[in-house]
Design an enzyme around this catalytic site. Structure first.
Site, PDB file in Angstrom:
ATOM      1  N   ASP A  81       0.862  -1.189   0.000  1.00 48.17           N
ATOM      2  CA  ASP A  81       0.000   0.000   0.000  1.00 48.17           C
ATOM      3  C   ASP A  81       0.894   1.232   0.000  1.00 48.17           C
ATOM      4  OD1 ASP A  81      -1.949   1.959   0.428  1.00 48.17           O
ATOM      5  OD2 ASP A  81      -1.926   1.647   2.602  1.00 48.17           O
ATOM      6  N   ILE A  82       0.936   1.940  -1.136  1.00 48.57           N
ATOM      7  CA  ILE A  82       1.820   3.090  -1.291  1.00 48.57           C
ATOM      8  C   ILE A  82       1.002   4.367  -1.185  1.00 48.57           C
ATOM      9  CG2 ILE A  82       3.537   4.218  -2.746  1.00 48.57           C
ATOM     10  CD1 ILE A  82       3.967   1.500  -4.114  1.00 48.57           C
ATOM     11  N   GLY A  83       1.203   5.094  -0.090  1.00 43.75           N
ATOM     12  CA  GLY A  83       0.490   6.333   0.132  1.00 43.75           C
ATOM     13  C   GLY A  83       1.281   7.543  -0.327  1.00 43.75           C
ATOM     14  N   ASN A  84       0.789   8.733   0.041  1.00 44.22           N
ATOM     15  CA  ASN A  84       1.459   9.962  -0.379  1.00 44.22           C
ATOM     16  C   ASN A  84       2.849  10.110   0.239  1.00 44.22           C
ATOM     17  OD1 ASN A  84      -0.616  11.315  -2.049  1.00 44.22           O
ATOM     18  ND2 ASN A  84      -1.813  11.239  -0.177  1.00 44.22           N
ATOM     19  N   THR A  85       3.005   9.691   1.491  1.00 44.57           N
ATOM     20  CA  THR A  85       4.282   9.877   2.177  1.00 44.57           C
ATOM     21  C   THR A  85       4.901   8.571   2.660  1.00 44.57           C
ATOM     22  OG1 THR A  85       3.123  10.289   4.272  1.00 44.57           O
ATOM     23  CG2 THR A  85       3.688  12.206   2.937  1.00 44.57           C
TER      24      THR A  85
ATOM     25  N   ASP B 134      -7.263   3.654  -2.177  1.00 41.71           N
ATOM     26  CA  ASP B 134      -7.128   3.411  -0.743  1.00 41.71           C
ATOM     27  C   ASP B 134      -8.471   3.480  -0.041  1.00 41.71           C
ATOM     28  OD1 ASP B 134      -7.164   6.111  -1.451  1.00 41.71           O
ATOM     29  OD2 ASP B 134      -5.964   6.747   0.272  1.00 41.71           O
TER      30      ASP B 134
ATOM     31  N   GLY C 158     -10.386   7.122  -5.004  1.00 44.47           N
ATOM     32  CA  GLY C 158      -9.081   6.721  -4.506  1.00 44.47           C
ATOM     33  C   GLY C 158      -9.072   5.246  -4.148  1.00 44.47           C
TER      34      GLY C 158
ATOM     35  N   THR D  47      -0.745  31.349  21.117  1.00 45.69           N
ATOM     36  CA  THR D  47      -1.064  31.196  19.692  1.00 45.69           C
ATOM     37  C   THR D  47      -0.832  29.759  19.231  1.00 45.69           C
ATOM     38  OG1 THR D  47      -0.533  33.515  19.245  1.00 45.69           O
ATOM     39  CG2 THR D  47      -0.535  32.017  17.368  1.00 45.69           C
TER      40      THR D  47
END
Length: 248
Positions: free
Chosen positions: A6-10, A98, A96, A174
């Site tokens: 499973d190859i994701g974006n990162t 995924d 997608g 902040t």
């Protein structure tokens, strides 16, 4: 044994399954050299009979096929791949891979159940599986870190921070205000989808997956299941479905 990639974006996950039992898992950056090294290591350790790979980015068929031993069944998971659930998405070619694999994974873990599948990664997807057998559709929103980065990128003075625990309902600095705003926003978003389905008389099993799944799981106060390997569970079932159904 099956090799599931499973190859994701990162990040890329590479899992070895014996039937539906996870035997070994490697997680590497989604770079060809790292993926190649991980595949080689798993092939050296296990007797692989079939392999499926899914990529949300560039196709890596040449890389994967070049490493597979002769006689290994290799399946590239795409929009035209047969799956063991119905797909009611209006534009299946744009869905997608995924997301669809995660829905199949939900059908494996909770047969026959309505499910809200939340994949919390670079983006957060909210997908509805009806009765454990039909992918109805879903929505896509920016992920936690993408929201934080956008505040830093599109303003002149807001700092880039790490998401953390919500200590105060209203931030006292902040950095805390940004972290609280993003994390509480996602938590409220999830609660909103659950309420939306309840209004439709649907009481879904809620399944979290993706890189931020454990982070969110610890903060949500609703009954929820965290399964980081949901996509690979689905891919493994899809591989078995196609290999077993393939005519001789």
């Amino acid at each position: 044994m099956n090799l599931v990639i499973d190859i994701g974006n990162t990040r890329a996950k590479l899992c070895v399954y014996q039937a539906e039992t996870l035997v070994e898992k490697l997680s590497v950056e989604s770079r060809p050299a790292d993926i190649q090294q991980a595949i080689s290591a798993l092939l050296d350790s296990h007797s692989i009979r079939a392999c499926i790979y899914s990529s949300v980015g560039a196709d890596v068929y040449g890389l994967v096929s070049g490493l597979m031993p002769q006689g290994t069944a290799l399946l590239r998971f795409g929009s035209d791949t047969p799956v063991p659930i119905a797909n009611s998405y209006g534009t299946p070619g744009t869905l997608g891979v995924d997301r669809l694999a995660a829905a199949v994974g939900a059908s494996v873990l909770f047969p026959g159940a309505d499910a809200l599948v939340i994949d919390a990664g670079t983006a957060i997807t909210y997908d509805y599986l009806r009765g454990g057998c039909e992918f109805v559709g879903g929505n896509i929103a920016p992920g936690i870190r993408l929201r934080i980065k956008s505040l830093n990128s599109y303003t002149s003075r807001l700092p880039l921070v790490e998401p953390g625990n919500v200590v105060n309902d209203f931030g006292k600095s902040t950095a805390e205000a940004i972290s609280n705003g993003v994390v509480m926003g996602v938590m409220s978003e999830i609660a909103g989808y659950v309420e939306l389905l309840k209004q439709k008389n649907v009481k879904p099993v809620i399944i979290l997956t993706g890189g931020d799944s454990i982070f969110l799981y610890r903060k949500l106060k609703i009954t929820i299941f965290a399964e980081p390997n949901l996509v690979t569970i689905g891919l493994n079932r899809i591989l078995n479905y196609n290999v077993l159904n393939k005519p001789n």
